[in-house]
Write an enzyme that holds these catalytic residues in place. Structure first.
Site: not given
Length: 299
Positions: A82, A165, A167-169, A172
């Site tokens: 998914h 700008r 993402i969280h490492p 996400g």
């Protein structure tokens, strides 16, 4: 009357039972909220929870589940059929009783802001919460997935609605929004050829010129060696389930395969299934409001 909101968070974990159990426990921990249903799929590597509660409780449980998912799920190690872009991939809020869509939009914004302020997980607002038309469609928002999201966020038009700008490492980025009820509807085919499922999905989905309210992709159920047409029916009255089912059946026959089964993921409005019964049984002059026993008992 008490206001009721439904929340259907999707998590990028469908294989690790310990993580799923922890999410279930957290989902049951907030007063005023009931966990109605949850399901996990190993091939998709995804779990879908369905909760209902008062606005404050739903906002709280959505935050707590996102926090726990960020602690338990590492997207750098995630794989599955998914599409996904975050540990908590999507958080939709749906009005159920005595609450407006606009109020659900405000809940979504409140939760998104808190998630970034406290967890540093950025988010896009989608569907009714979207601040621009290009972000209404979840598929467009999620395009690029976790791996492509750092580059996508540098594009001028794809700054997060909440957050910087980047993402969280490991967790996400998350899509958060208000929407009407949808039906997660999958159709399994008598083939292991994913290309057939992809071709059928392209035929029926709105973005390729198919049904207006259908989102569809082809996925492979590795544990069953079965190709699947996986759909989100975003307006089951505008595009009923039986209509896409019949087109999938006809398109599959062109490839020499047939439908071996279908499934509904999570909860679904009763009318979506009753409409199918009415169609296939050829019931004449059926009145859903007056002829369904439960409507009288619950009304």
């Amino acid at each position: 009357m008490a206001k009721l909101v439904e929340c259907i968070p999707n998590f990028s974990e469908g294989r690790d039972q310990a993580v799923i159990d922890a999410l279930v426990k957290e989902a049951k921990s907030v007063s005023g909220v009931t966990l109605l249903d949850y399901s996990s799929d190993a091939s998709h590597n995804r779990s879908v929870f369905t909760l209902v509660g008062d606005p404050d409780g739903i906002a709280e449980v959505a935050f707590r589940l996102c926090k726990l998912a960020s602690e338990k799920i590492d997207m750098t190690k995630h794989s599955g059929e998914h599409p996904r872009m975050g540990a908590t991939d999507v958080i939709p809020f749906v009005p159920v009783k005595d609450i407006s869509a606009e109020e659900c939009v405000e809940i979504s914004k409140k939760v998104a802001e808190r998630i970034y302020n406290e967890l540093k997980i950025p988010s896009f607002l989608y569907e009714d919460s979207a601040r621009r038309e290009s972000r209404r469609n979840l598929a467009a928002v999620r395009k690029g997935q976790f791996e492509g999201m750092p580059e996508k966020l540098q594009q001028e038009e794809w700054a997060p609605d909440f957050g910087e700008r980047k993402i969280h490492p490991t967790a996400g980025i998350t899509a958060i929004g208000a929407r009407m009820p949808l039906v997660a509807f999958n159709i399994n085919l008598s083939t292991s050829d994913i290309n057939i499922a992809n071709a059928i999905a392209k035929t029926i989905r709105a973005s390729s010129g198919g049904f207006k309210y259908c989102k569809a992709i082809g996925v492979m159920l590795e544990d069953r060696n079965v190709a699947q047409v996986s759909m989100n029916m975003v307006n089951y009255e505008g595009t009923p389930l039986y209509r896409v089912f019949e087109v999938v059946r006809a398109e599959a026959a062109r490839w020499g395969v047939h439908i071996i089964g279908s499934e509904v993921i999570g909860l679904t409005p009763a009318k979506a299934l009753v409409d199918c019964a009415e169609y296939y049984l050829k019931i004449e002059n059926f009145d859903y409001a007056k002829q369904v026993l439960e409507n009288h008992l619950l009304g």
